[in-house]
Write a protein that holds these residues in place. Structure first.
Motif, mmCIF file in Angstrom:
data_model
loop_
_atom_site.group_PDB
_atom_site.id
_atom_site.type_symbol
_atom_site.label_atom_id
_atom_site.label_comp_id
_atom_site.label_asym_id
_atom_site.label_seq_id
_atom_site.Cartn_x
_atom_site.Cartn_y
_atom_site.Cartn_z
ATOM 1 N N PHE A 149 -82.937 -31.055 -34.449
ATOM 2 C CA PHE A 149 -81.517 -31.396 -34.418
ATOM 3 C C PHE A 149 -81.199 -32.573 -33.503
ATOM 4 C CE2 PHE A 149 -81.601 -27.386 -36.514
ATOM 5 C CZ PHE A 149 -80.616 -27.506 -37.480
ATOM 6 N N ALA A 177 -87.784 -22.698 -34.602
ATOM 7 C CA ALA A 177 -88.478 -22.728 -33.317
ATOM 8 C C ALA A 177 -88.185 -23.987 -32.520
ATOM 9 C CB ALA A 177 -89.974 -22.547 -33.520
ATOM 10 N N GLY A 178 -87.084 -24.664 -32.815
ATOM 11 C CA GLY A 178 -86.631 -25.784 -31.980
ATOM 12 C C GLY A 178 -87.707 -26.843 -31.801
ATOM 13 N N MET A 187 -79.761 -21.510 -33.782
ATOM 14 C CA MET A 187 -80.048 -21.584 -35.218
ATOM 15 C C MET A 187 -80.579 -20.237 -35.716
ATOM 16 S SD MET A 187 -79.011 -24.525 -35.758
ATOM 17 C CE MET A 187 -78.666 -25.969 -34.753
ATOM 18 N N GLY A 196 -83.034 -29.982 -20.906
ATOM 19 C CA GLY A 196 -83.398 -28.969 -21.890
ATOM 20 C C GLY A 196 -84.414 -29.578 -22.844
ATOM 21 N N ILE A 197 -85.202 -28.722 -23.481
ATOM 22 C CA ILE A 197 -86.241 -29.234 -24.387
ATOM 23 C C ILE A 197 -85.715 -29.183 -25.814
ATOM 24 C CG2 ILE A 197 -88.625 -28.991 -25.137
ATOM 25 C CD1 ILE A 197 -89.210 -27.548 -22.523
ATOM 26 N N GLU A 210 -88.459 -14.064 -30.374
ATOM 27 C CA GLU A 210 -88.184 -15.124 -29.392
ATOM 28 C C GLU A 210 -89.201 -14.995 -28.265
ATOM 29 O OE1 GLU A 210 -86.188 -17.883 -28.644
ATOM 30 O OE2 GLU A 210 -87.434 -17.771 -26.854
ATOM 31 N N ILE A 259 -88.233 -17.042 -36.593
ATOM 32 C CA ILE A 259 -88.963 -17.450 -35.393
ATOM 33 C C ILE A 259 -88.025 -18.303 -34.546
ATOM 34 C CG2 ILE A 259 -91.030 -18.562 -34.473
ATOM 35 C CD1 ILE A 259 -92.276 -18.376 -37.253
ATOM 36 N N GLY A 260 -87.700 -17.832 -33.346
ATOM 37 C CA GLY A 260 -86.838 -18.599 -32.449
ATOM 38 C C GLY A 260 -85.476 -17.972 -32.295
ATOM 39 N N GLY A 261 -85.159 -17.587 -31.057
ATOM 40 C CA GLY A 261 -83.859 -16.980 -30.754
ATOM 41 C C GLY A 261 -82.904 -17.972 -30.119
ATOM 42 N N GLY A 262 -82.940 -19.223 -30.583
ATOM 43 C CA GLY A 262 -81.893 -20.184 -30.210
ATOM 44 C C GLY A 262 -80.707 -19.953 -31.130
ATOM 45 N N PHE A 275 -95.440 -24.702 -36.641
ATOM 46 C CA PHE A 275 -95.422 -23.811 -37.810
ATOM 47 C C PHE A 275 -95.426 -24.606 -39.109
ATOM 48 C CE2 PHE A 275 -93.493 -21.361 -34.338
ATOM 49 C CZ PHE A 275 -94.504 -20.425 -34.222
ATOM 50 N N ARG A 294 -71.067 -39.225 -36.280
ATOM 51 C CA ARG A 294 -72.341 -38.640 -36.720
ATOM 52 C C ARG A 294 -72.943 -39.430 -37.862
ATOM 53 N NH1 ARG A 294 -74.231 -33.221 -35.597
ATOM 54 N NH2 ARG A 294 -72.961 -32.393 -33.921
ATOM 55 N N GLU A 338 -94.086 -13.973 -28.781
ATOM 56 C CA GLU A 338 -94.466 -15.332 -29.144
ATOM 57 C C GLU A 338 -95.292 -15.312 -30.423
ATOM 58 O OE1 GLU A 338 -96.526 -17.554 -26.148
ATOM 59 O OE2 GLU A 338 -96.495 -19.383 -27.385
ATOM 60 N N VAL A 396 -78.575 -24.347 -22.712
ATOM 61 C CA VAL A 396 -78.431 -25.303 -21.603
ATOM 62 C C VAL A 396 -77.814 -26.626 -22.037
ATOM 63 C CG1 VAL A 396 -80.427 -24.278 -20.443
ATOM 64 C CG2 VAL A 396 -80.749 -26.312 -21.849
ATOM 65 N N LEU A 441 -78.727 -33.483 -18.191
ATOM 66 C CA LEU A 441 -77.292 -33.398 -17.905
ATOM 67 C C LEU A 441 -77.105 -33.330 -16.397
ATOM 68 C CD1 LEU A 441 -76.260 -30.705 -20.545
ATOM 69 C CD2 LEU A 441 -75.818 -33.168 -20.665
#
Ligand SMILES: Cc1cc2nc3c(=O)[nH]c(=O)nc-3n(C[C@H](O)[C@H](O)[C@H](O)COP(=O)(O)OP(=O)(O)OC[C@H]3O[C@@H](n4cnc5c(N)ncnc54)[C@H](O)[C@@H]3O)c2cc1C
Ligand SMILES: Cc1cc2nc3c(=O)[nH]c(=O)nc-3n(C[C@H](O)[C@H](O)[C@H](O)COP(=O)(O)OP(=O)(O)OC[C@H]3O[C@@H](n4cnc5c(N)ncnc54)[C@H](O)[C@@H]3O)c2cc1C
Ligand code: FES
Lengths: 373, 100, 464
Positions: A332, A201-202, A15, A305-306, A34, A10-13, A208, A55, A172, A45, A225
């Motif tokens: 993240f 899913a960021g 990751m 960006g979200i 996605e 789930i999620g095409g970012g 989920f 870090r 979705e 973005v 930015l």
């Protein structure tokens, strides 16, 4: 539509795409669902910073492993993603700050890692000649750098597809349920089922986790930015500063990207953010403080960006604690771009081997659940 | 030969400006871009990417082709700035090429 | 933050009328405009222009003086020379005046920022010597500059004729006028003629211009295709196909024009909904008959909400002014309806000519959506049509993805010059007739702001 597969992501970012790519390398053809288009959110973005410097100690093994992959990224994705590795500094204005950074270096060394070092002011000004006078030194990693995020997301997508992954835009996921032989996903395009489901899913990932009864304190936020007009080359490294929210770098096309996790006002429901110029004022003041020659430079655009943030600013990575065949990687906290190649590998190993060599205990989803630990 | 000429009009008031170090006259109220064209210049800058010459295109502030240096500040939209006595204007020729 | 009851953005006919009407209804109102003088595009410099030049521009132009006088007599306050660089859905505005950036806000906002010329990429359009016809007209209005060695006028739309007529009277040599409207336009326009006859003065004016130009010996070429501007570093000539043959006309100046479209950067930045207008071939904000957009408290009037011309813009401004009076509690609905009725009627009459004009001056579809591969589409970043098509066929299925990948639209003009072309190229390549793939997302600042100006931003922090 009712499709059955081994793994649904789930999620095409980045990751999700990286996980699909690594699964593909091992012969598993994953399906990525996605809701918008790949790289539409944080992954496409972001500022493209490949930073190991400063870090969280728990992330060091992962960030160092990821850095190795970025160095030869072409081997993984057949594209250089415009990676430039010219180093990164975190500038100190006072001796007290420099001491703090020295303590940091000692802590990193104690873990057995050598990639961070302290440089004196002479070295600093040789590396960053346009930096304002009076800085006493910096924390430095010569191997940090940046890439073009949307190019990277595109390259990861193409490679994942070449290795057999199927990427479905505009799908979705609405609900996730256990079924006889795995998991059933309700979507706006019908039902999908799979033996394994990866939650990438960021900023939306917590919904989920919640459906599986392991809700976590993830907060969606919108870091901003700014980008300037093109300038003649004056800076090779990425510059941050101790005590300031600053991330400052010049891209190869001459534009300067200014970040530092200054937040826009976010309407999460409508996925709209309103840039907060009163906050960006502080960012502009920090820039003119460290780079006075930037005063007359024009800002051409700003955007937000979200991204999902965790209270401890480190992600959730690993198997679900509640449900077999479910895997998570989210939260993240605005520094996942650099980690994406290694996170995909870790997830592919967890799915196929049931374990990974990298230490991911600190990212366990149960860490927020006091009664269980 | 200039591409534009001025209409002959009564009571024109002139201001003195410098273009690339050369003193010239502009009409009070002219935009900097208009003054450049009236002075017979055909281009105001070169593209930072290919180096090709460019000139004002829209004169209404939307195309950003008319960027020049005004009083030491680069990349100003010359069609949106009114000339002032003593203004120093420089065309942006050959700056910052070779980006990726 | 400094707060006003009503802020009107733009001092053209619609903005002047809106501000005057609202102020006369007792509303505290501020009008912001980036020009030095009121008048907007059509009445540019109307208050300051020498008499002799004004007479060249014709009686329509002089009507603007009356509007400006009425505005000056009202209680509305006025900030000229002020650029707006941000507007958000919370009605917060970023302005820049004399180098000082500030944030202000309002209970209600009327966007009246007008139109811009439709940017159409054709081979050679980046050569010095190629300008837009609007640019030629601005040079005439504001500076009294006219072509010195002759000019070619090319494209589609009434402004070409108007400018040619104005040039003729100023003694300018016109090498040729090239009409690129497809020959079928005349037939498509005819059914709209009866409606248009109610506003026959527009049509008569156009015919009169054309006749006078022809009598003066100006060459007309119609049905022109495959139009190129050619030259090395500077424009040398135009080449085109006419009646099956290739022609060349030497010239140092080409003024091109393809009609006007709403300047929708501001309304898009504010988050207002927009739709594709298939008749005008542009994005336009969604607005109701009072000008209200999809964002609460933000109205859009004049050419910025869809091209209707100066007269309709003025009526729309007044109507939005009455609506502001209602929204801000100075009128009830009935009072507003009564007050606005006359303007609504006149506006309706005036707009009757539009379907005819839109059909008559509809630009050829290929020109907009199918430029040759080597044509530069994004002037700032020098991205050509071929690179855009390559990106689309590599799976980037909307304008924003193409932008992210190619940097098309990321230069200083912030996509103003390529947005329309890129959306249409994407739609054509994908066979997306309804334009659901959309246009660029617009991000502030919509006018560049320096880092120093932002660092010194006056947020007008509340004293509390
Ligand atoms: C402005 C900004 C700057 C940053 N700078 C840096 C940097 O310099 N260096 C760095 O390392 N990191 C940086 N980051 C962080 C980095 O971008 C993210 O950590 C990383 O991209 C996260 O990737 P992801 O795949 O988890 O998330 P995303 O890219 O957000 O992907 C999640 C995807 O899931 C999809 N999705 C959500 N819900 C559903 C559903 N129900 N059904 C289907 N799909 C769904 C979304 O549409 C989205 O595309 C930055 C982030 C931002 C916002
Ligand atoms: C170049 C050009 C030439 C034209 N010439 C003619 C002509 O000769 N005859 C004719 O009948 N019609 C002409 N038109 C059409 C005519 O301009 C419009 O029909 C009419 O002016 C519409 O009025 P308006 O009030 O909607 O907008 P406008 O008159 O365009 O006024 C908009 C105002 O908003 C200001 N503005 C825009 N953005 C900002 C910002 N971000 N910050 C601050 N201020 C801003 C502008 O400076 C301008 O003063 C022309 C249009 C253009 C684009
Ligand atoms: S000429 Fe287009 S912005 Fe100045």
């Amino acid at each position: 539509m009712n499709a059955k597969s081994d793994v649904i992501i789930i999620g095409g970012g980045l990751m999700g795409l990286s996980t699909a790519l690594h699964l593909g390398r091992r012969g598993i053809k994953a399906v990525v669902l996605e809701k918008a288009s790949p790289g539409r959110h944080a992954s496409g973005v972001n500022a493209g910073g490949l930073r190991q410097l400063n870090r969280h100690i728990a992330e060091i093994p992962l960030t160092v492993a990821a850095a190795e992959i970025w160095k030869n990224i072409r081997e993984l994705v057949d594209d250089d993603c415009d990676v430039v590795l010219n180093g990164q500094v975190r500038v100190a204005e006072s001796d007290a700050q420099l001491q703090k950074l020295q303590a940091r270096v000692d802590a990193v060394k104690a873990q057995g890692y050598q990639h961070e070092q302290i440089i004196d002011s002479e070295t600093l000004y040789r590396l960053v000649p346009r930096l304002v006078g009076g800085c006493v030194g910096a924390l430095y990693n010569p191997d940090d750098g940046s890439a073009r995020p949307f190019h990277a997301a595109t390259a990861f997508r193409h490679k994942a597809i070449a290795l057999g992954a199927e990427i479905r835009s505009g799908v979705e996921v609405l609900a996730i349920e256990e079924s006889n032989d795995g998991w059933k996903l309700d979507t706006n395009q019908g039902v999908f089922s799979a033996a394994n489901v990866v939650n990438c899913a960021g900023a939306w990932a917590n919904c989920f986790a919640a459906m599986l009864g392991e809700s976590v304190p993830l907060t969606p936020k919108a870091p901003t930015l700014m980008v300037t007009e093109r300038l003649p080359p004056f800076l090779d490294l990425t510059v941050g500063a101790e005590g300031y929210q600053l991330s400052f770098k010049q891209m190869q096309n001459g534009t300067v990207i200014i970040g530092g996790a200054h937040l826009a006002k976010l309407d999460f429901e409508r996925e709209q953010s309103v840039i907060d110029f009163a906050t960006l004022k502080t960012s502009a003041q920090t820039v003119t403080r460290f780079f006075p020659h930037m005063a007359q430079v024009r800002i051409v655009r700003s955007w937000a960006g979200i991204e999902g943030f965790m209270p401890d600013n480190i992600p959730v990575i690993g198997k679900s604690a509640k449900a077999a065949g479910i895997f998570h990687a989210f939260g993240f906290s605005a520094h996942g771009f650099q980690l994406s190649p290694i996170v995909g590998r870790i997830l592919s190993e967890l799915i196929l081997d049931g374990k990974t060599d990298l230490p991911i205990e600190p990212f366990d989803i149960r860490r927020f659940n006091e009664s269980e630990s | 030969m200039p591409v534009f000429r001025r209409l002959e009009e009564a009571d024109i008031r002139w201001v003195e400006i410098q273009i690339d170090g050369q003193t010239t006259q502009a009409r009070e109220g002219d935009s900097v871009a208009a003054a450049l064209l009236a002075a017979g210049l055909r281009s105001c800058r070169t593209s930072p990417i290919s180096g090709a010459p460019r000139a004002p295109f829209c004169m209404m502030g939307v195309c950003y082709e008319c960027l020049v240096e005004v009083d030491g500040i680069p990349n100003r939209q010359s069609c949106q700035i009114t000339v002032q006595e003593g203004m120093q204007i420089r065309r942006q020729i050959g700056t910052a090429k070779g980006y990726r | 933050m400094e707060r006003h009851e009503l802020i009107v953005i733009g001092g053209g006919p619609s903005g002047l009328a809106a501000a005057t009407t609202a102020a006369n209804a007792g509303i505290e109102c501020l009008l912001i405009d980036e020009q030095a003088n009121p008048g907007g595009q059509i009445y540019r410099a109307v208050g300051t222009i020498p008499e002799q030049r004004a007479s060249l521009l014709g009686p329509d132009y002089n009507y603007g003086r009356k509007l400006v006088d009425q505005f000056n007599q009202s209680s509305a306050s006025y900030l000229p020379g002020t650029t707006l660089w941000n507007l958000n859905s919370q009605r917060e505005i970023g302005i820049l005046r004399d180098g000082q950036a500030s944030l202000i806000s309002a209970d209600r906002i009327i966007i009246a920022t007008g139109a811009m010329e439709r940017p159409v990429p054709f081979p050679g359009w980046t050569l010095p010597g190629v300008m837009s016809a609007g640019a030629g007209q601005i040079l005439l209005k504001s500076s009294g500059l006219v072509p010195a060695q002759g000019v070619v006028l090319a494209g589609v739309g009434p402004l070409l004729l108007l400018l040619a007529w104005q040039y003729l009277h100023a003694g300018v040599k016109i090498h040729a006028i090239l009409d690129m409207s497809p020959s079928g336009n005349i037939w498509r326009a005819l059914p709209h003629l009866p409606g248009a006859l109610l506003a026959h003065h527009y049509i008569l004016k156009g015919l009169r211009y054309q006749m006078q130009l022809k009598m003066a010996g100006v060459k007309f070429f119609s049905g022109v295709t495959e139009f190129h501007a050619v030259g090395g570093d500077l424009l040398e000539a135009v080449e085109f196909t006419h009646r099956g043959g290739r022609k060349r006309i030497d010239t140092h100046l080409l003024l091109s024009h393809f009609g006007v479209i709403p300047d929708s950067h501001l309304s898009r930045c504010a988050g207002c909904d927009h739709t594709w207008d298939a008749n005008q071939l542009c994005w336009r904000p969604v607005a109701d008959k009072w000008g209200n957009s999809s964002v609460d408290g933000i109205a859009i009037v004049g050419d910025g909400s869809g091209i209707g011309g100066a007269v309709a813009a003025r009526h729309a401004g007044r109507i939005a002014g009455f609506e502001a009076a209602r929204a801000l509690g100075r009128m009830d609905e009935k009072q507003r309806d009564d007050a606005a009725r006359e303007d609504q009627g006149w506006m309706r009459d005036d707009l009757r000519v539009r379907p005819f004009l839109e059909a008559r001056f509809h630009p050829p579809a290929e020109l907009l959506s199918a430029p040759p591969d080597e044509t530069v589409v994004c002037r700032c970043e020098e991205i050509n049509a071929g690179a855009i098509r390559t990106a689309i066929h590599a799976g980037h299925k909307d304008a924003n993805q193409v932008k992210f990948l190619t940097r098309c639209g990321m230069g200083p003009c912030q996509g103003r010059q390529c947005d329309n072309a890129v959306s249409q190229i994407v739609a054509r390549e994908l066979g997306d007739k309804k334009m659901i793939s959309g246009g660029y997302r617009i991000r502030p600042p919509i006018r560049p702001l320096t880092i120093e100006q932002l660092a010194a931003l006056d947020e007008g922090a509340d004293p509390k």
